[in-house]
Design an enzyme around this catalytic site. Structure first.
Site, short mmCIF file in Angstrom:
data_model
loop_
_atom_site.label_atom_id
_atom_site.label_comp_id
_atom_site.label_asym_id
_atom_site.label_seq_id
_atom_site.Cartn_x
_atom_site.Cartn_y
_atom_site.Cartn_z
N SER A 199 -7.39 8.49 3.73
CA SER A 199 -6.38 9.24 2.99
C SER A 199 -6.78 9.27 1.52
O SER A 199 -7.57 8.43 1.08
CB SER A 199 -5.01 8.55 3.15
OG SER A 199 -4.06 9.05 2.24
N TYR A 221 1.28 1.06 2.20
CA TYR A 221 0.51 2.11 2.89
C TYR A 221 -0.86 2.27 2.25
O TYR A 221 -1.89 2.33 2.94
CB TYR A 221 1.28 3.43 2.85
CG TYR A 221 0.54 4.59 3.47
CD1 TYR A 221 0.55 4.80 4.84
CD2 TYR A 221 -0.17 5.50 2.68
CE1 TYR A 221 -0.13 5.86 5.41
CE2 TYR A 221 -0.84 6.56 3.23
CZ TYR A 221 -0.82 6.75 4.61
OH TYR A 221 -1.51 7.81 5.17
#
Length: 257
Positions: free
Chosen positions: A148, A161
């Site tokens: 990501s 996260y």
């Protein structure tokens, strides 16, 4: 006109975790349309069966579904063995299973922290280890970890996260170091902000959506179809000398202030 053999992955067997919906489903469809035999994975048997039927009708080709928990080492070992016995040797593993929890750091619970670590990071380790045990004797294979832009940066409310995605970036490099000598390429694919079922609320939030568009040189959210070319490259012979890298598909977000 025929395509370049550098990008020919027809006949390869690909296993994509977390592929009943969202980005995982799109990645599975892309590999299926490129001629791969695809094995879907998820925990929800009903959703998985529905996606398998939809992809078989939409994209053609051969698509299987296998429901198991990718954070459970015993389940992973049993199901990887079953897939290789029933479908064939896994040539491409896409570690896509993931989840998100948003909360201020001081309010984040221990349970949510552990769930994020297990789902986003431990699953890639467990799956990669088990599949690599079979790829190593064969002397080839592709493992693609879905990272990501949060592997590189962070914003308020998603520190845990980002920690998992940063860890996945370094796990990718470590897997490269261990598995590269056996002819296996391990790379990451790093989406930016993409429109999916899981980001519907963010897309609908006009203030946040305007921030994404303004922060991204391409001036828009990503579409899941934007990931397919990069995925095929990382799955194909074209990337045989590319290892331990993260290819960001983010519309330029990480390149600008």
């Amino acid at each position: 006109m025929t395509g370049s053999p550098l990008f020919d992955i027809a006949g390869r067997i690909a296993l994509i975790t977390g592929s009943s919906r969202g980005i995982g489903r799109a990645l599975a469809q892309g590999l299926l349309e490129a001629g791969c035999t695809v094995v879907l994975n998820g925990r929800d048997e009903v959703a998985l069966a529905r996606t398998r039927a939809e992809l078989a009708e939409l994209a053609g080709g051969t698509v299987f579904a296998r429901a198991f928990d990718v954070t459970d080492s015993a389940a992973v070992a049993t199901n990887v063995a079953a897939i290789e016995a029933e479908v064939g040797p896994i040539d491409i593993l896409v570690n896509n299973a993931g989840m998100q929890r948003r909360a201020p750091l001081v309010d984040f619970t221990d349970d949510d922290w552990r769930r994020l670590i297990d789902t986003n990071l431990t699953s890639a380790f467990v799956m990669g280890r088990e599949v690599a045990r079979r790829m190593v004797p064969r002397g080839h294979g592709k493992i693609i970890n879905i990272c990501s832009v949060q592997s590189e940066t962070v914003r308020p409310g998603i520190a845990p996260y980002s920690a998992t995605k940063g860890g996945l970036k370094l796990l990718t490099k470590g897997m490269c170091a261990d598995l590269g000598p056996s002819g296996i390429q391990v790379n990451g694919l790093g989406p930016g902000y993409f429109e999916t079922e899981l980001t519907e609320a963010l897309v609908a939030d006009e203030e946040f959506s305007a921030w994404v568009r303004g922060r991204t040189p391409a001036g828009r959210w990503g579409r899941v179809s934007d990931l397919i070319g990069a995925l095929i490259f990382l799955s194909a012979p074209a990337s045989d000398f590319v290892n331990g890298q993260v290819l960001y598909v983010d519309g330029g977000m990480l390149s600008v202030l």
